[in-house]
Design an enzyme around this catalytic site. Sequence first.
Site, PDB file in Angstrom:
ATOM      1  N   LYS A 164       0.880  -1.166   0.000  1.00 52.34           N
ATOM      2  CA  LYS A 164       0.000   0.000   0.000  1.00 52.34           C
ATOM      3  C   LYS A 164       0.914   1.211   0.000  1.00 52.34           C
ATOM      4  O   LYS A 164       1.595   1.495   0.986  1.00 52.34           O
ATOM      5  CB  LYS A 164      -0.924   0.015   1.221  1.00 52.34           C
ATOM      6  N   GLY A 223      -8.032   9.008   9.806  1.00 53.88           N
ATOM      7  CA  GLY A 223      -8.396   9.100  11.219  1.00 53.88           C
ATOM      8  C   GLY A 223      -9.419  10.169  11.541  1.00 53.88           C
ATOM      9  O   GLY A 223      -9.790  10.340  12.706  1.00 53.88           O
ATOM     10  N   ALA A 260      -9.560   5.547   4.093  1.00 56.83           N
ATOM     11  CA  ALA A 260      -9.424   6.696   5.005  1.00 56.83           C
ATOM     12  C   ALA A 260     -10.689   7.539   5.088  1.00 56.83           C
ATOM     13  O   ALA A 260     -11.355   7.799   4.093  1.00 56.83           O
ATOM     14  CB  ALA A 260      -8.259   7.589   4.625  1.00 56.83           C
ATOM     15  N   GLY A 261     -10.995   7.938   6.313  1.00 57.15           N
ATOM     16  CA  GLY A 261     -12.091   8.870   6.555  1.00 57.15           C
ATOM     17  C   GLY A 261     -13.361   8.222   7.070  1.00 57.15           C
ATOM     18  O   GLY A 261     -14.259   8.917   7.543  1.00 57.15           O
ATOM     19  N   ALA A 298      -9.366   1.550   9.589  1.00 58.73           N
ATOM     20  CA  ALA A 298      -8.687   1.097  10.808  1.00 58.73           C
ATOM     21  C   ALA A 298      -9.252   1.827  12.015  1.00 58.73           C
ATOM     22  O   ALA A 298      -9.921   1.235  12.859  1.00 58.73           O
ATOM     23  CB  ALA A 298      -7.181   1.320  10.700  1.00 58.73           C
ATOM     24  N   THR A 299      -8.995   3.146  12.061  1.00 57.02           N
ATOM     25  CA  THR A 299      -9.334   3.928  13.246  1.00 57.02           C
ATOM     26  C   THR A 299     -10.791   3.771  13.659  1.00 57.02           C
ATOM     27  O   THR A 299     -11.088   3.681  14.858  1.00 57.02           O
ATOM     28  CB  THR A 299      -9.040   5.421  12.985  1.00 57.02           C
TER      29      THR A 299
END
Lengths: 251, 66
Positions: free
Chosen positions: A96, A157, A183-184, A205-206
Amino acid sequence: MDELIIAGEKFSSRLIMGTGGAPSLEVLDQALVASGTELTTVAMRRLDPAARGSVLDVLRERRIKVLPNTAGCFTAGEAVLTARLAREALGTAWVKLEVINDERTLLPDPIETFDAAERLVAEGFVVLPYIGDDPALARRLEQAGCAAVMPLGAPIGSGLGIRNPHNIELIVESASVPVILDAGIGTASDAALAMELGCDAVLLATAVTRAQRPDQMASAMRLAVQAGRLARQAGRIPRRRYAEASSPMTP
Amino acid sequence: MEVTINGAAHEVPDGTTVAQAVQRLTEQTTGVAVAVNDEVVTRGTWATTALADRDRIEILTAVQGG
């Protein structure tokens, strides 16, 4: 659920997980299992002799394919070296590609990312670049030989969801490699929306690892990705300005 | 001679190999990669690659992230 195919490799889960932000390896392990993921990112960092336990042990135990990232790199040169080290350490040519422009927004740098992508493709890597929601850049990276494109929904995040759904749709329309919304994502509806817009997978992830109950949020994300995919394939009704009666109007 | 391993200065005997530098940090050999002066040294050549004075050695592994 139909299979996701990246660079000829098949996955039955369309949820790709990251491992950042989990308070412990035990919590991470439970969340990964609940998510049903088959592909999960790790970062490369200096070896800490004091560290106990490894994220690699968790992934090996759960038979989850590892996807190293180049997080923390600001230049193409750093990213290429990190990818080479990851290939050496982990025995995978998948990467990635993540080259950020500044620490405040962590937004991807398109120039450095493109430069690194060309060099890594030439070295035989399977390159999955993290990019802004830019349809032109996505097309150029596909032409350069990337195995997928990974546009952001919002900064890493941030949990702000998908700030420009129109651009994500434009990327999806013209891409012939998988589009992975990266992301986001803040909550399950964001993941479902990504799939409804036509993305092939979601990476997050977050939203899971920092949720109050990571394993429960991981289950929610798994279901949301499935629901969004099914809805996309089912074909939604057109939006209308006024009502359209669903019951006969005459008594 | 003096070398830098993961950012920290180390005084090591002449002829020290990459394998010996790695052993200063860990017994582990899998899941680890090494670069000397920004060039990857493959695991198979650790034992036969001698370090030179002022070399910068980076020893990396996978951690939670992304």
